[in-house]
Design a protein around this motif. Structure first.
Motif, PDB file in Angstrom:
ATOM      1  N   GLN A  23       0.824  -1.214   0.000  1.00 15.26           N
ATOM      2  CA  GLN A  23       0.000   0.000   0.000  1.00 15.26           C
ATOM      3  C   GLN A  23       0.854   1.258   0.000  1.00 15.26           C
ATOM      4  OE1 GLN A  23      -2.696  -0.477   3.309  1.00 15.26           O
ATOM      5  NE2 GLN A  23      -4.136  -1.720   2.107  1.00 15.26           N
ATOM      6  N   SER A  24       1.993   1.211   0.659  1.00 15.55           N
ATOM      7  CA  SER A  24       2.874   2.376   0.702  1.00 15.55           C
ATOM      8  C   SER A  24       3.406   2.716  -0.692  1.00 15.55           C
ATOM      9  CB  SER A  24       4.043   2.109   1.659  1.00 15.55           C
ATOM     10  OG  SER A  24       4.944   3.203   1.658  1.00 15.55           O
ATOM     11  N   LEU A  25       3.887   1.700  -1.418  1.00 15.19           N
ATOM     12  CA  LEU A  25       4.394   1.959  -2.765  1.00 15.19           C
ATOM     13  C   LEU A  25       3.251   2.306  -3.712  1.00 15.19           C
ATOM     14  CD1 LEU A  25       6.669   2.145  -4.726  1.00 15.19           C
ATOM     15  CD2 LEU A  25       6.648  -0.354  -4.985  1.00 15.19           C
ATOM     16  N   SER A  26       2.097   1.691  -3.516  1.00 16.26           N
ATOM     17  CA  SER A  26       0.925   2.014  -4.343  1.00 16.26           C
ATOM     18  C   SER A  26       0.551   3.484  -4.202  1.00 16.26           C
ATOM     19  CB  SER A  26      -0.247   1.116  -3.937  1.00 16.26           C
ATOM     20  OG  SER A  26      -1.418   1.484  -4.622  1.00 16.26           O
ATOM     21  N   LEU A  27       0.537   3.978  -2.987  1.00 19.44           N
ATOM     22  CA  LEU A  27       0.227   5.390  -2.736  1.00 19.44           C
ATOM     23  C   LEU A  27       1.259   6.293  -3.396  1.00 19.44           C
ATOM     24  CD1 LEU A  27      -1.553   7.462  -1.255  1.00 19.44           C
ATOM     25  CD2 LEU A  27      -0.080   7.183   0.734  1.00 19.44           C
ATOM     26  N   TRP A  28       2.525   5.897  -3.328  1.00 22.77           N
ATOM     27  CA  TRP A  28       3.604   6.673  -3.944  1.00 22.77           C
ATOM     28  C   TRP A  28       3.397   6.763  -5.458  1.00 22.77           C
ATOM     29  CZ3 TRP A  28       7.579   5.450  -7.441  1.00 22.77           C
ATOM     30  CH2 TRP A  28       8.614   6.389  -7.540  1.00 22.77           C
ATOM     31  N   LEU A  29       2.962   5.664  -6.054  1.00 18.98           N
ATOM     32  CA  LEU A  29       2.778   5.628  -7.506  1.00 18.98           C
ATOM     33  C   LEU A  29       1.692   6.585  -7.979  1.00 18.98           C
ATOM     34  CD1 LEU A  29       3.107   1.806  -8.276  1.00 18.98           C
ATOM     35  CD2 LEU A  29       4.690   3.620  -8.919  1.00 18.98           C
ATOM     36  N   PHE A  30       0.679   6.786  -7.160  1.00 17.18           N
ATOM     37  CA  PHE A  30      -0.413   7.657  -7.589  1.00 17.18           C
ATOM     38  C   PHE A  30       0.012   9.124  -7.655  1.00 17.18           C
ATOM     39  CE2 PHE A  30      -3.199   4.047  -6.582  1.00 17.18           C
ATOM     40  CZ  PHE A  30      -3.983   4.063  -7.722  1.00 17.18           C
ATOM     41  N   HIS A  31       1.129   9.454  -7.051  1.00 20.60           N
ATOM     42  CA  HIS A  31       1.666  10.813  -7.187  1.00 20.60           C
ATOM     43  C   HIS A  31       2.253  11.026  -8.586  1.00 20.60           C
ATOM     44  CE1 HIS A  31       1.032  11.925  -3.032  1.00 20.60           C
ATOM     45  NE2 HIS A  31       1.661  10.843  -2.617  1.00 20.60           N
ATOM     46  N   PHE A  32       2.497   9.920  -9.306  1.00 23.10           N
ATOM     47  CA  PHE A  32       3.099   9.998 -10.633  1.00 23.10           C
ATOM     48  C   PHE A  32       2.187   9.328 -11.671  1.00 23.10           C
ATOM     49  CE2 PHE A  32       6.433   9.747  -7.420  1.00 23.10           C
ATOM     50  CZ  PHE A  32       7.153  10.896  -7.681  1.00 23.10           C
ATOM     51  N   ALA A  33       0.889   9.462 -11.476  1.00 27.99           N
ATOM     52  CA  ALA A  33      -0.071   8.788 -12.357  1.00 27.99           C
ATOM     53  C   ALA A  33       0.081   9.222 -13.818  1.00 27.99           C
ATOM     54  CB  ALA A  33      -1.494   9.060 -11.875  1.00 27.99           C
ATOM     55  N   LYS A  34       0.534  10.442 -14.045  1.00 24.24           N
ATOM     56  CA  LYS A  34       0.665  10.901 -15.431  1.00 24.24           C
ATOM     57  C   LYS A  34       1.803  10.195 -16.163  1.00 24.24           C
ATOM     58  CE  LYS A  34       3.475  15.009 -14.366  1.00 24.24           C
ATOM     59  NZ  LYS A  34       3.551  16.471 -14.520  1.00 24.24           N
ATOM     60  N   GLN A  68      -7.337   0.432  -6.295  1.00 23.27           N
ATOM     61  CA  GLN A  68      -7.379   1.810  -5.824  1.00 23.27           C
ATOM     62  C   GLN A  68      -7.595   2.782  -6.984  1.00 23.27           C
ATOM     63  OE1 GLN A  68      -7.451   2.736  -2.651  1.00 23.27           O
ATOM     64  NE2 GLN A  68      -7.255   0.593  -2.042  1.00 23.27           N
ATOM     65  N   GLY A  69      -7.096   2.387  -8.154  1.00 21.17           N
ATOM     66  CA  GLY A  69      -7.221   3.257  -9.323  1.00 21.17           C
ATOM     67  C   GLY A  69      -8.653   3.461  -9.762  1.00 21.17           C
ATOM     68  N   ARG A  70      -9.529   2.492  -9.464  1.00 18.23           N
ATOM     69  CA  ARG A  70     -10.945   2.640  -9.817  1.00 18.23           C
ATOM     70  C   ARG A  70     -11.576   3.820  -9.078  1.00 18.23           C
ATOM     71  NH1 ARG A  70     -13.825  -0.843  -7.804  1.00 18.23           N
ATOM     72  NH2 ARG A  70     -15.573  -0.720  -9.256  1.00 18.23           N
ATOM     73  N   LYS A  71     -10.998   4.190  -7.929  1.00 10.99           N
ATOM     74  CA  LYS A  71     -11.544   5.315  -7.160  1.00 10.99           C
ATOM     75  C   LYS A  71     -10.716   6.582  -7.346  1.00 10.99           C
ATOM     76  CE  LYS A  71     -12.236   1.875  -3.546  1.00 10.99           C
ATOM     77  NZ  LYS A  71     -11.914   1.542  -2.162  1.00 10.99           N
ATOM     78  N   LYS A  72      -9.388   6.406  -7.510  1.00 14.01           N
ATOM     79  CA  LYS A  72      -8.508   7.572  -7.524  1.00 14.01           C
ATOM     80  C   LYS A  72      -8.170   8.048  -8.934  1.00 14.01           C
ATOM     81  CE  LYS A  72      -6.248   6.301  -3.156  1.00 14.01           C
ATOM     82  NZ  LYS A  72      -4.960   5.964  -2.503  1.00 14.01           N
ATOM     83  N   ASN A  73      -7.643   7.106  -9.757  1.00 16.54           N
ATOM     84  CA  ASN A  73      -7.159   7.490 -11.081  1.00 16.54           C
ATOM     85  C   ASN A  73      -7.067   6.231 -11.938  1.00 16.54           C
ATOM     86  OD1 ASN A  73      -5.518   8.277 -13.341  1.00 16.54           O
ATOM     87  ND2 ASN A  73      -4.849  10.052 -12.171  1.00 16.54           N
ATOM     88  N   MET A  74      -7.779   6.212 -13.049  1.00 18.57           N
ATOM     89  CA  MET A  74      -7.843   5.019 -13.898  1.00 18.57           C
ATOM     90  C   MET A  74      -6.622   4.856 -14.792  1.00 18.57           C
ATOM     91  SD  MET A  74     -10.637   3.071 -13.649  1.00 18.57           S
ATOM     92  CE  MET A  74     -10.919   2.405 -15.298  1.00 18.57           C
ATOM     93  N   ALA A  75      -5.651   5.746 -14.665  1.00 13.11           N
ATOM     94  CA  ALA A  75      -4.498   5.705 -15.570  1.00 13.11           C
ATOM     95  C   ALA A  75      -3.768   4.367 -15.514  1.00 13.11           C
ATOM     96  CB  ALA A  75      -3.535   6.842 -15.218  1.00 13.11           C
ATOM     97  N   TYR A  76      -3.572   3.837 -14.304  1.00 14.03           N
ATOM     98  CA  TYR A  76      -2.857   2.566 -14.174  1.00 14.03           C
ATOM     99  C   TYR A  76      -3.710   1.389 -14.634  1.00 14.03           C
ATOM    100  CZ  TYR A  76       0.833   4.916 -11.561  1.00 14.03           C
ATOM    101  OH  TYR A  76       1.859   5.745 -11.195  1.00 14.03           O
ATOM    102  N   VAL A  77      -5.022   1.486 -14.458  1.00 10.92           N
ATOM    103  CA  VAL A  77      -5.914   0.414 -14.899  1.00 10.92           C
ATOM    104  C   VAL A  77      -5.785   0.225 -16.404  1.00 10.92           C
ATOM    105  CG1 VAL A  77      -8.298  -0.400 -14.979  1.00 10.92           C
ATOM    106  CG2 VAL A  77      -7.501   0.899 -13.003  1.00 10.92           C
ATOM    107  N   THR A  78      -5.781   1.319 -17.143  1.00  7.91           N
ATOM    108  CA  THR A  78      -5.673   1.240 -18.604  1.00  7.91           C
ATOM    109  C   THR A  78      -4.239   0.946 -19.044  1.00  7.91           C
ATOM    110  OG1 THR A  78      -5.439   3.659 -18.654  1.00  7.91           O
ATOM    111  CG2 THR A  78      -7.625   2.764 -19.010  1.00  7.91           C
ATOM    112  N   ALA A  79      -3.246   1.471 -18.336  1.00  9.15           N
ATOM    113  CA  ALA A  79      -1.849   1.259 -18.720  1.00  9.15           C
ATOM    114  C   ALA A  79      -1.415  -0.190 -18.477  1.00  9.15           C
ATOM    115  CB  ALA A  79      -0.946   2.210 -17.942  1.00  9.15           C
ATOM    116  N   LEU A  80      -1.943  -0.824 -17.448  1.00  4.08           N
ATOM    117  CA  LEU A  80      -1.568  -2.206 -17.128  1.00  4.08           C
ATOM    118  C   LEU A  80      -2.280  -3.227 -18.013  1.00  4.08           C
ATOM    119  CD1 LEU A  80      -1.468  -2.031 -13.234  1.00  4.08           C
ATOM    120  CD2 LEU A  80       0.404  -2.850 -14.670  1.00  4.08           C
ATOM    121  N   LYS A  81      -3.455  -2.876 -18.509  1.00  6.42           N
ATOM    122  CA  LYS A  81      -4.273  -3.836 -19.253  1.00  6.42           C
ATOM    123  C   LYS A  81      -3.520  -4.511 -20.412  1.00  6.42           C
ATOM    124  CE  LYS A  81      -8.866  -4.200 -21.427  1.00  6.42           C
ATOM    125  NZ  LYS A  81      -8.517  -4.484 -22.827  1.00  6.42           N
TER     126      LYS A  81
END
Length: 309
Positions: A23-34, A68-81
Motif C-alpha cells: 500500500q505504501s508503494l501504491s500510494l507513492w505511484l499515484f503521485h506519478f499517475a501521469k 485503488q485506481g478505480r476510485k482515484k485514477n484510472m491511468a494505471y488500470v488502462t496502462a496495465l491492461k
C-alpha cells in the motif's frame, strides 16, 4: 515533481509482500499517475528479471494499484491492461501451487470489483491456465450468456417479493397460538368431551394453517431458486458493463487531455506570432479590401468583331 526510473526500481527491490509495503508503494505511484505508461514498462521489466519467489509481490502491487485506481485514477488500470496477459501467464508458470491459487483469486477479485470486462478476465484465465487440464474453478472461463431482459427480471423479482407479506402473516399466526396447544400433558388433562372437541377443532385448523404455510414457503423457495441464475447473470453482466464503461471513460479523458494540451500549445504559438501593424500605410496597401474579396468576378470584355464580317 518528476518521476525517476531509478528511484522506482529501488523501491521495487525493497518491496515485500506485506500489506503495509504494498500500500505504501501504491500510494507513492499515484503521485506519478501521469507517468503511468512509463512506470508500467519498468514494472514489466523488473517483474521478468525478478527471482521466481519474488514475482508475486509485483502482482500484489498491480492488484492494489488497479483496485485503488478505480476510485482515484484510472491511468494505471488502462496502462496495465495491455501487459497483464503476458505478465500473469509468466508469473503463473514459475510460482508454486499456493502462488497459483493467489493469482486465480486476484482474477476473481477483479471480476467482483468490476476492474476489467469479463471477456478480458477470461483472456487472463485462459493465458494462465495454458495447457493445464485440471485447474481451479476460479480459472475457468465465465460465460456471460445471453443478455438478460432486466425489465422482465425486475418484474419477476417484484412478484416474488410480493409473497413475503402473506408468509409473514401466516408465521405471525403460528407464533400467536397458545403454547398449551402443543403440550401433551395439557391435552391429556382435559376431562370433558366438549373441551376435547373444542381443542380438536383448533388443532385441525392449526394443522391446515401449518400445511398452508409450508406450501407457501416451498413455493417461495422454488421461485427464488428459479430466479437466482438470472439474477446472478444480470449482476455479472452489469459488472461487465461497468468495467467496460470505466475503461471507455478513461480513454475519452485521455483524448480530452491530449486535445487540451494541443489547444494550449496552439494558443501559446499564436501568442508568440509577431504583431502586424495595420496602421502603417505600407501594410494597409498590401491588404485587399474586404469588398473586393467577396465581389462577383468582372464580366469578360466582348470580343472585337473581325473586319470584313
Amino acid at each position: 515533481m518528476s518521476f525517476k526510473k531509478e528511484s522506482f526500481i529501488q523501491k521495487l527491490k525493497a518491496l515485500s509482500t506485506t500489506q503495509d509495503s504494498i500500500q505504501s508503494l501504491s500510494l507513492w505511484l499515484f503521485h506519478f499517475a501521469k507517468y503511468a505508461s512509463e512506470i508500467v514498462k519498468v514494472w514489466v521489466s523488473e517483474l521478468k528479471q525478478a527471482l521466481p519467489n519474488q514475482k508475486l509481490k509485483f502482482v500484489y502491487l498491480a492488484n492494489d494499484v488497479i483496485l485503488q485506481g478505480r476510485k482515484k485514477n484510472m491511468a494505471y488500470v488502462t496502462a496495465l491492461k495491455p501487459v497483464l496477459v503476458d505478465s500473469l501467464a509468466h508469473v503463473y508458470k514459475v510460482v508454486d501451487n499456493d502462488g497459483k491459487q493467489q493469482l486465480a483469486r486476484i482474477i476473481s477479485i477483479w471480476q467482483d470489483r468490476s476492474a476489467y470486462p469479463i471477456e478480458f478476465l477470461n483472456e487472463l484465465r485462459k493465458a494462465m491456465r495454458g495447457s493445464e487440464e485440471q485447474t481451479s474453478d476460479e480459472l475457468k472461463e465465465v460465460d456471460l450468456g445471453e443478455s438478460i431482459n432486466k425489465q422482465s427480471l425486475f418484474t419477476s423479482v417484484s412478484e416474488h417479493e410480493a409473497a413475503l407479506p402473506s408468509i409473514s402473516t401466516s408465521m405471525s399466526k403460528m407464533s400467536s397460538l397458545p403454547p398449551n396447544l402443543f403440550d401433551e400433558r395439557y391435552m391429556g388433562a382435559l376431562e370433558s368431551l366438549e373441551a376435547v372437541s373444542k381443542e380438536e377443532i383448533i388443532m385441525e385448523q392449526t394443522q391446515k394453517d401449518i400445511k398452508n404455510l409450508i406450501e407457501k414457503l416451498q413455493q417461495f423457495l422454488s421461485d427464488g431458486n428459479s430466479l437466482t441464475p438470472d439474477v446472478s447473470r444480470c449482476i455479472l453482466q452489469e459488472k461487465h458493463g461497468i468495467a467496460q464503461a470505466q475503461l471507455d471513460l478513461q480513454v475519452c479523458k485521455d483524448k480530452a487531455t491530449k486535445l487540451n494540451d494541443v489547444a494550449k500549445r496552439l494558443k501559446e504559438h499564436v501568442s508568440n506570432l509577431p504583431t502586424l501593424d495595420l496602421s502603417s500605410s505600407t501594410a494597409a496597401a498590401r491588404l485587399p479590401d474586404a469588398a473586393d474579396l467577396f465581389a462577383d468576378p468582372p464580366s469578360p470584355a466582348p470580343k472585337n468583331p473581325k473586319l470584313g464580317d
